[in-house]
Design an enzyme around this catalytic site. Sequence first.
Site, PDB file in Angstrom:
ATOM      1  CD  GLU A 141     -91.222 -31.357 -26.465  1.00  0.00           C
ATOM      2  OE1 GLU A 141     -90.701 -30.328 -26.000  1.00  0.00           O
ATOM      3  OE2 GLU A 141     -91.976 -31.345 -27.458  1.00  0.00           O
ATOM      4  CD  GLU A 238     -93.796 -27.314 -30.017  1.00  0.00           C
ATOM      5  OE1 GLU A 238     -93.637 -28.544 -29.980  1.00  0.00           O
ATOM      6  OE2 GLU A 238     -93.306 -26.549 -29.156  1.00  0.00           O
TER       7      GLU A 238
HETATM    8  O1  LIG Z   1     -89.574 -27.361 -28.754  1.00  0.00           O
HETATM    9  C1  LIG Z   1     -90.545 -28.061 -28.459  1.00  0.00           C
HETATM   10  O2  LIG Z   1     -90.862 -29.013 -29.142  1.00  0.00           O
HETATM   11  C2  LIG Z   1     -91.380 -27.793 -27.283  1.00  0.00           C
HETATM   12  O3  LIG Z   1     -92.434 -28.365 -27.187  1.00  0.00           O
HETATM   13  C3  LIG Z   1     -90.998 -26.889 -26.226  1.00  0.00           C
HETATM   14  O4  LIG Z   1     -91.936 -26.657 -25.275  1.00  0.00           O
HETATM   15  C4  LIG Z   1     -89.852 -26.107 -25.988  1.00  0.00           C
HETATM   16  O5  LIG Z   1     -88.919 -25.764 -26.827  1.00  0.00           O
HETATM   17 MG    MG Z   2     -92.679 -29.898 -28.680  1.00  0.00          MG
END
Ligand SMILES: O=C(O)C(=O)[C@H](O)CO
Ligand code: MG
Length: 258
Positions: A141, A238
Amino acid sequence: MPQFAANLTMMFNEVAFLERFAAAAMVGFTAVEFLFPYDHTPEVIGERLRENGLTPALFNMPPGNWQAGERGLAALDGRQNEFRASVDVALRYARSTGVRRLHVMSGLASRKDAAAVAIYRNSLTYACDQAGADGIDIVIEPINPRDMPGYFLNDFDFAADTISALDRPNLKLQFDIYHRQIIHGDVLTALRRLMPIIGHVQIASVPLRNEPATGELDDFRLLRELDILGYKGFVGCEYRPVGNTVAGLGWMDAFRSQ
Ligand SMILES: O=C(O)C(=O)[C@H](O)CO
Ligand SMILES: [Mg+2]
């Protein structure tokens, strides 16, 4: 309709980590993701998932010493043995939980020279081969430099080139819409172009990283595009809820009722 996964590291912070599984299931989530399960045994994490009927969408491999500021090991010179040990640890948790994808963090590295790139590629190859034996994908990522200054993997094209160069069927891109917008913008076109290598998607508003549909992007348009593109994976939520996690879930109902 994308399958949303609650990110238990950021959401449901009203309760302790192990209680967040039930809290997510209670409001209808059927999948979850989290950064690190390693403060608890693999068995306990597996139990929480099963008890609550939850599918684990994703978690990260151990990142080194997070409290001391480390953000992964894969590109770090002199840490190769530790990286390999971290793969073993993550696979133990994967077997106990049934997760099908693991995020490998590159680490903070001031240099992106040929030596660092070679170390990174070596680490990913090792992780892919070990995880592939269990049918597990490795995802990488790109993370924006404002949130994580000095992070080695800070560019989507570099990630795509790495995936293409290593040519491992189980190496994929973790496309975090929040990071994409901050690093490069051009989110819709990037989703279309990179879809063949995307293994996981995450979403949050930009720039505050709160509930989707509260920032500068048309998040619903982007989510609909995932369907149009035939994306069948998870979308990790997230984000940091502005207030109470459950009170902030109205965006999901609004999206579903469109
Ligand atoms: O920060 C993010 O966007 C993530 O997905 C991580 O796994 C780690 O910081
Ligand atoms: Mg992330």
